[in-house]
Motif scaffolding. Structure first.
Motif, PDB file in Angstrom:
ATOM      1  N   LYS A  21       1.029  -1.267   0.041  1.00  0.00           N
ATOM      2  CA  LYS A  21       0.060   0.016   0.142  1.00  0.00           C
ATOM      3  C   LYS A  21       0.912   1.451   0.129  1.00  0.00           C
ATOM      4  CE  LYS A  21      -3.882  -1.945   2.360  1.00  0.00           C
ATOM      5  NZ  LYS A  21      -4.673  -1.830   3.484  1.00  0.00           N
ATOM      6  N   ARG A  22       2.129   1.098   0.053  1.00  0.00           N
ATOM      7  CA  ARG A  22       2.945   2.267   0.013  1.00  0.00           C
ATOM      8  C   ARG A  22       3.722   2.619  -1.093  1.00  0.00           C
ATOM      9  NH1 ARG A  22       5.584   2.197   6.167  1.00  0.00           N
ATOM     10  NH2 ARG A  22       3.583   2.102   7.329  1.00  0.00           N
ATOM     11  N   HIS A  23       3.727   3.845  -1.250  1.00  0.00           N
ATOM     12  CA  HIS A  23       4.165   4.309  -2.936  1.00  0.00           C
ATOM     13  C   HIS A  23       4.932   5.402  -2.896  1.00  0.00           C
ATOM     14  CE1 HIS A  23       1.078   1.103  -4.392  1.00  0.00           C
ATOM     15  NE2 HIS A  23       0.150   1.942  -3.618  1.00  0.00           N
ATOM     16  N   HIS A  27       3.446  14.740  -6.451  1.00  0.00           N
ATOM     17  CA  HIS A  27       2.208  15.406  -6.169  1.00  0.00           C
ATOM     18  C   HIS A  27       2.871  16.934  -6.043  1.00  0.00           C
ATOM     19  CE1 HIS A  27      -1.686  16.532  -4.281  1.00  0.00           C
ATOM     20  NE2 HIS A  27      -1.044  17.160  -3.295  1.00  0.00           N
ATOM     21  N   GLU A  35       0.966   6.345   1.827  1.00  0.00           N
ATOM     22  CA  GLU A  35       0.512   5.196   2.058  1.00  0.00           C
ATOM     23  C   GLU A  35      -1.104   5.098   1.419  1.00  0.00           C
ATOM     24  OE1 GLU A  35      -0.474   1.933   5.366  1.00  0.00           O
ATOM     25  OE2 GLU A  35       0.313   3.731   6.089  1.00  0.00           O
ATOM     26  N   GLU A  36      -1.476   4.203   0.808  1.00  0.00           N
ATOM     27  CA  GLU A  36      -3.240   4.316   0.138  1.00  0.00           C
ATOM     28  C   GLU A  36      -3.811   3.762   1.374  1.00  0.00           C
ATOM     29  OE1 GLU A  36      -5.475   2.589  -3.456  1.00  0.00           O
ATOM     30  OE2 GLU A  36      -3.407   1.901  -3.196  1.00  0.00           O
ATOM     31  N   GLU A  38      -7.996   2.996   2.912  1.00  0.00           N
ATOM     32  CA  GLU A  38      -9.084   2.083   2.446  1.00  0.00           C
ATOM     33  C   GLU A  38      -9.873   2.849   1.581  1.00  0.00           C
ATOM     34  OE1 GLU A  38      -9.217  -1.081   3.276  1.00  0.00           O
ATOM     35  OE2 GLU A  38      -7.592  -0.912   4.539  1.00  0.00           O
ATOM     36  N   GLY A  40      -9.259   5.053  -0.945  1.00  0.00           N
ATOM     37  CA  GLY A  40      -8.728   5.545  -1.945  1.00  0.00           C
ATOM     38  C   GLY A  40      -7.805   6.813  -1.848  1.00  0.00           C
ATOM     39  N   GLN A  41      -7.803   7.288  -0.716  1.00  0.00           N
ATOM     40  CA  GLN A  41      -7.029   8.470  -0.494  1.00  0.00           C
ATOM     41  C   GLN A  41      -5.518   8.109   0.037  1.00  0.00           C
ATOM     42  OE1 GLN A  41      -9.283  10.884   2.398  1.00  0.00           O
ATOM     43  NE2 GLN A  41     -10.625  12.082   0.780  1.00  0.00           N
ATOM     44  N   TYR A  42      -4.797   9.066  -0.012  1.00  0.00           N
ATOM     45  CA  TYR A  42      -3.642   8.741   0.447  1.00  0.00           C
ATOM     46  C   TYR A  42      -2.993   9.593   1.659  1.00  0.00           C
ATOM     47  CZ  TYR A  42      -3.015   6.755  -4.139  1.00  0.00           C
ATOM     48  OH  TYR A  42      -3.089   5.557  -5.240  1.00  0.00           O
ATOM     49  N   GLN A  43      -2.060   8.993   2.631  1.00  0.00           N
ATOM     50  CA  GLN A  43      -1.679   9.519   3.878  1.00  0.00           C
ATOM     51  C   GLN A  43      -0.220   9.766   3.750  1.00  0.00           C
ATOM     52  OE1 GLN A  43      -2.005   7.372   7.524  1.00  0.00           O
ATOM     53  NE2 GLN A  43      -1.935   9.298   8.488  1.00  0.00           N
ATOM     54  N   LYS A  67      -5.787  13.834  -1.592  1.00  0.00           N
ATOM     55  CA  LYS A  67      -7.011  13.600  -2.381  1.00  0.00           C
ATOM     56  C   LYS A  67      -6.584  13.490  -3.999  1.00  0.00           C
ATOM     57  CE  LYS A  67      -9.957  15.870   0.790  1.00  0.00           C
ATOM     58  NZ  LYS A  67     -11.093  16.886   1.080  1.00  0.00           N
TER      59      LYS A  67
END
Length: 67
Positions: A21-23, A27, A35-36, A38, A40-43, A67
């Motif tokens: 989940k980490r990419h 941006h 980290e993606e 649940e 669909g957003q990213y933290q 977002k």
């Protein structure tokens, strides 16, 4: 607080599922490690930059939801 050149995952290992989940993404022209979530957003986990002024920008605070 730990003062170390090691990454967070070297100190606190994560599962294989969490690693998927980490990419590293671009941006607004900045390289970010995210980290993606649940929904669909990213933290934001880490800002990757050599410009000290980037770290003063509150938009790139770790934990920020993108977002």
């Amino acid at each position: 607080m730990l003062y170390t050149p090691l990454s967070e995952t070297d100190i606190f290992p994560v599962s294989e599922q969490e690693l998927n989940k980490r990419h590293c993404v671009s941006h607004k022209g900045k390289q970010l490690f995210v980290e993606e979530l649940e929904d669909g957003q990213y933290q934001l986990l880490q800002l990757i930059s050599t410009d000290p002024n980037d770290f003063m920008n509150g938009d790139y605070t770790p934990g920020t939801i993108l977002k």
